[in-house]
Design a protein around this motif. Structure first.
Motif, PDB file in Angstrom:
ATOM      1  N   PRO A  93       0.557  -1.168  -0.079  1.00  0.00           N
ATOM      2  CA  PRO A  93       0.052   0.268  -0.024  1.00  0.00           C
ATOM      3  C   PRO A  93       0.744   1.186  -0.019  1.00  0.00           C
ATOM      4  O   PRO A  93       0.611   2.222  -0.519  1.00  0.00           O
ATOM      5  N   GLN A  94       1.722   1.267   0.938  1.00  0.00           N
ATOM      6  CA  GLN A  94       2.703   2.331   0.783  1.00  0.00           C
ATOM      7  C   GLN A  94       3.352   3.027  -0.435  1.00  0.00           C
ATOM      8  O   GLN A  94       3.532   4.179  -1.030  1.00  0.00           O
ATOM      9  N   GLU A  95       3.600   1.913  -1.276  1.00  0.00           N
ATOM     10  CA  GLU A  95       4.356   2.077  -2.485  1.00  0.00           C
ATOM     11  C   GLU A  95       3.193   2.505  -3.698  1.00  0.00           C
ATOM     12  O   GLU A  95       3.316   3.380  -4.474  1.00  0.00           O
ATOM     13  N   LEU A  96       2.025   1.893  -3.390  1.00  0.00           N
ATOM     14  CA  LEU A  96       0.942   2.351  -4.287  1.00  0.00           C
ATOM     15  C   LEU A  96       0.646   3.989  -4.142  1.00  0.00           C
ATOM     16  O   LEU A  96       0.406   4.824  -5.030  1.00  0.00           O
ATOM     17  N   PHE A  97       0.611   4.294  -2.773  1.00  0.00           N
ATOM     18  CA  PHE A  97       0.471   5.842  -2.372  1.00  0.00           C
ATOM     19  C   PHE A  97       1.393   6.564  -3.184  1.00  0.00           C
ATOM     20  O   PHE A  97       1.248   7.734  -3.717  1.00  0.00           O
ATOM     21  N   GLU A 147      -6.505  -2.850   4.561  1.00  0.00           N
ATOM     22  CA  GLU A 147      -5.542  -1.987   4.108  1.00  0.00           C
ATOM     23  C   GLU A 147      -5.672  -0.394   4.210  1.00  0.00           C
ATOM     24  O   GLU A 147      -5.012   0.489   4.670  1.00  0.00           O
ATOM     25  N   VAL A 148      -6.916  -0.267   3.795  1.00  0.00           N
ATOM     26  CA  VAL A 148      -7.410   1.384   3.669  1.00  0.00           C
ATOM     27  C   VAL A 148      -7.237   1.650   5.156  1.00  0.00           C
ATOM     28  O   VAL A 148      -7.075   3.012   5.575  1.00  0.00           O
ATOM     29  N   VAL A 149      -7.774   0.969   6.081  1.00  0.00           N
ATOM     30  CA  VAL A 149      -7.832   1.279   7.526  1.00  0.00           C
ATOM     31  C   VAL A 149      -6.332   1.564   8.049  1.00  0.00           C
ATOM     32  O   VAL A 149      -5.989   2.517   8.828  1.00  0.00           O
ATOM     33  N   ALA A 150      -5.803   0.420   7.790  1.00  0.00           N
ATOM     34  CA  ALA A 150      -4.101   0.391   8.528  1.00  0.00           C
ATOM     35  C   ALA A 150      -3.315   1.620   7.761  1.00  0.00           C
ATOM     36  O   ALA A 150      -2.329   1.877   8.634  1.00  0.00           O
ATOM     37  N   TYR A 151      -3.509   1.846   6.453  1.00  0.00           N
ATOM     38  CA  TYR A 151      -2.647   2.943   5.887  1.00  0.00           C
ATOM     39  C   TYR A 151      -3.336   3.822   5.345  1.00  0.00           C
ATOM     40  O   TYR A 151      -3.778   4.010   4.077  1.00  0.00           O
ATOM     41  N   PRO A 152      -3.877   5.008   6.255  1.00  0.00           N
ATOM     42  CA  PRO A 152      -4.573   6.157   5.834  1.00  0.00           C
ATOM     43  C   PRO A 152      -3.620   7.041   4.739  1.00  0.00           C
ATOM     44  O   PRO A 152      -2.009   6.965   5.171  1.00  0.00           O
ATOM     45  N   ASP A 154      -3.540  11.218   3.588  1.00  0.00           N
ATOM     46  CA  ASP A 154      -4.119  12.357   3.587  1.00  0.00           C
ATOM     47  C   ASP A 154      -4.228  12.995   2.259  1.00  0.00           C
ATOM     48  O   ASP A 154      -5.003  13.971   2.077  1.00  0.00           O
ATOM     49  N   ASN A 155      -3.745  12.753   1.001  1.00  0.00           N
ATOM     50  CA  ASN A 155      -3.710  13.292  -0.140  1.00  0.00           C
ATOM     51  C   ASN A 155      -4.456  12.247  -1.072  1.00  0.00           C
ATOM     52  O   ASN A 155      -4.357  12.350  -2.311  1.00  0.00           O
ATOM     53  N   LEU A 156      -5.206  11.297  -0.542  1.00  0.00           N
ATOM     54  CA  LEU A 156      -5.939  10.440  -1.539  1.00  0.00           C
ATOM     55  C   LEU A 156      -7.342   9.903  -1.117  1.00  0.00           C
ATOM     56  O   LEU A 156      -7.290   9.608  -0.033  1.00  0.00           O
ATOM     57  N   HIS A 157      -8.309  10.314  -1.666  1.00  0.00           N
ATOM     58  CA  HIS A 157      -9.495   9.682  -1.519  1.00  0.00           C
ATOM     59  C   HIS A 157      -9.827   8.093  -2.051  1.00  0.00           C
ATOM     60  O   HIS A 157      -9.833   8.086  -3.253  1.00  0.00           O
ATOM     61  N   ILE A 158      -9.991   7.263  -1.249  1.00  0.00           N
ATOM     62  CA  ILE A 158     -10.231   5.763  -1.639  1.00  0.00           C
ATOM     63  C   ILE A 158     -11.665   5.528  -1.558  1.00  0.00           C
ATOM     64  O   ILE A 158     -12.088   5.533  -0.430  1.00  0.00           O
ATOM     65  N   THR A 159     -12.276   4.884  -2.566  1.00  0.00           N
ATOM     66  CA  THR A 159     -13.730   4.309  -2.566  1.00  0.00           C
ATOM     67  C   THR A 159     -13.365   2.826  -2.645  1.00  0.00           C
ATOM     68  O   THR A 159     -12.895   2.352  -3.855  1.00  0.00           O
ATOM     69  N   LEU A 160     -13.933   2.067  -1.440  1.00  0.00           N
ATOM     70  CA  LEU A 160     -14.026   0.937  -1.561  1.00  0.00           C
ATOM     71  C   LEU A 160     -14.977   0.188  -2.478  1.00  0.00           C
ATOM     72  O   LEU A 160     -16.177   0.780  -2.118  1.00  0.00           O
ATOM     73  N   SER A 161     -14.949  -0.980  -3.002  1.00  0.00           N
ATOM     74  CA  SER A 161     -16.014  -1.398  -3.933  1.00  0.00           C
ATOM     75  C   SER A 161     -15.985  -2.847  -3.458  1.00  0.00           C
ATOM     76  O   SER A 161     -14.916  -3.601  -3.370  1.00  0.00           O
ATOM     77  N   MET A 162     -17.287  -3.470  -3.586  1.00  0.00           N
ATOM     78  CA  MET A 162     -17.694  -4.828  -3.422  1.00  0.00           C
ATOM     79  C   MET A 162     -17.487  -5.457  -4.505  1.00  0.00           C
ATOM     80  O   MET A 162     -18.172  -5.114  -5.726  1.00  0.00           O
TER      81      MET A 162
END
Length: 390
Positions: A93-97, A147-152, A154-162
């Motif tokens: 996740p950190q690399e993705l950010f 991962e969205v909870v564990a690695y917030p 502040d410069n990215l808005h993530i929408t989770l999808s089912m």
């Protein structure tokens, strides 16, 4: 079942367009496609945006206008992104950010892979593992949520999808949504990418939806509708030898669920359909958009670009004519085996059409206005700077 009206029109129009010289139709953009900056070694690099996530909270008139000559033409929103592969390890996740920070993207849809390869197979990509089952699963979604909870960031808005829904066997979908509600209350606000008909996965035992199974979607589609949750559907339009073979499936589900927010991934194109005449393709899209006000199209995946070699006038005119009905996306699959600059390259390729859109379409599509309104988000696209001089 009789073919719906658009299918019949498409079959009638096909002979008229099949001999048109596609490359000639697209040549107007062929020599002027924009290129990213190049390094001394000749490698291309993406120009990062200086705009922050917080800046999109301001009303349009309070934001700095967007200078299309100086700022990136790639999208602010990646509405079609897969942070995990079909199998194997994902980019951390950190690399993705870090990858997002180096581009223009400030909003992203985290699509799981709805049909995951057998974990024991060791496979990362389904086309490399024909015969290995790819089965609907909650695995990707649950990891994404954690991962969205564990690695917030502040410069990215993530929408989770089912993305777990088995559209061929929808009987227990509502019950599984209830499980999501329990484990991740209020966190999943999109659904998809879900596979209605994906020819490329048939070799991995993918079972396409049928007219009968589409009837069985009613309970979960009601949940999505009540919660204002869009659903992105992958439904191949057809194949080279029969470009509209699977169009009746899409027409049927749109007739059945006209009040749901439905996004048709890749405008129905696929690797199995690369020779459909652009006139025919666009005419089908126009007819469906006119008939179904809640339908939107996503222009993700480099297949759309590669299929026609360049984005040409037919498509740009179409986007300009329907500026509020299109969503951008990369369709990047974040396998850990990929080179880290690959995301920027795919974002660039899938964003080249933006360069040629008029200002209104550019603002709605590339700058995210369509996405913000579809999701009822408290964000706003900036106004595009007016050109000075000639």
């Amino acid at each position: 079942m009789n073919a719906p009206r658009i299918t019949r029109v498409a079959q009638a129009l096909s002979p008229l367009f099949v001999t048109l010289p596609t490359l000639a139709l697209l040549s107007a953009c062929a020599t002027s496609a924009p290129k990213p900056e190049s390094t001394a070694s000749g490698e291309q690099t993406m120009v990062a945006s200086t705009r922050t996530l917080a800046s999109f909270k301001l009303p349009p008139e309070e934001q700095a206008c967007y200078d299309r000559e100086k700022e990136p033409y790639t999208a602010v929103v990646d509405a079609h992104f897969h942070p995990r592969p079909f199998g194997g390890a994902a980019i951390p996740p950190q690399e993705l950010f870090g990858l997002f920070d180096k581009t223009s993207v400030r909003f992203v849809n985290y699509f799981g892979i709805g049909q995951v390869l057998d974990l024991k197979s060791g496979c990362t990509y389904y086309l490399d593992c024909q015969g290995v089952p790819a089965s609907p699963s909650i695995k990707n979604d649950f990891v994404n949520g954690m991962e969205v909870v564990a690695y917030p960031h502040d410069n990215l808005h993530i929408t989770l999808s089912m993305t777990f829904m088995d559209l061929a066997h929808p009987e227990n979908i509502v019950q599984i949504i209830e499980l999501y509600d329990k484990e991740y209350p209020g966190m999943f606000s999109w659904s998809g990418e879900l596979n209605v008909m994906k020819q490329a996965l048939v070799g991995n035992l993918h079972e396409p939806a049928t007219f009968e199974s589409i009837d069985g979607w009613a309970p979960f589609m009601a949940v999505l509708r009540e919660r204002n949750i869009p659903v992105t559907l992958h439904s191949d339009l057809g194949k080279d030898e029969d470009p509209t073979k699977y169009l009746p499936l899409m027409e049927y589900l749109l007739d059945k669920y006209p009040d749901n927010k439905i996004v048709w991934a890749h405008m129905g194109l696929s690797k199995e359909l690369t020779t459909i005449p652009p006139n025919l393709h666009v005419s089908i899209m126009k007819d469906l958009l006119d008939k179904y006000p809640n339908l939107m199209l996503d222009i993700s995946w480099d297949v759309l670009y590669n299929a026609y070699h360049q984005w040409g006038p037919i498509f740009i005119d179409f986007f300009n004519a329907y500026p509020t009905r299109i969503l951008p996306g990369s369709d990047f699959v974040a396998a850990n085996t990929k080179a880290r600059d690959q995301y920027a390259k795919e974002l660039d390729v899938t964003g080249r059409a933006h360069k040629f859109m008029d200002d209104n379409a550019f603002r709605h599509i590339a700058l995210g206005e369509n996405y913000f309104r579809l999701m009822n988000l408290d964000y706003h696209a900036p106004q595009v700077c007016k050109k000075t001089g000639n």
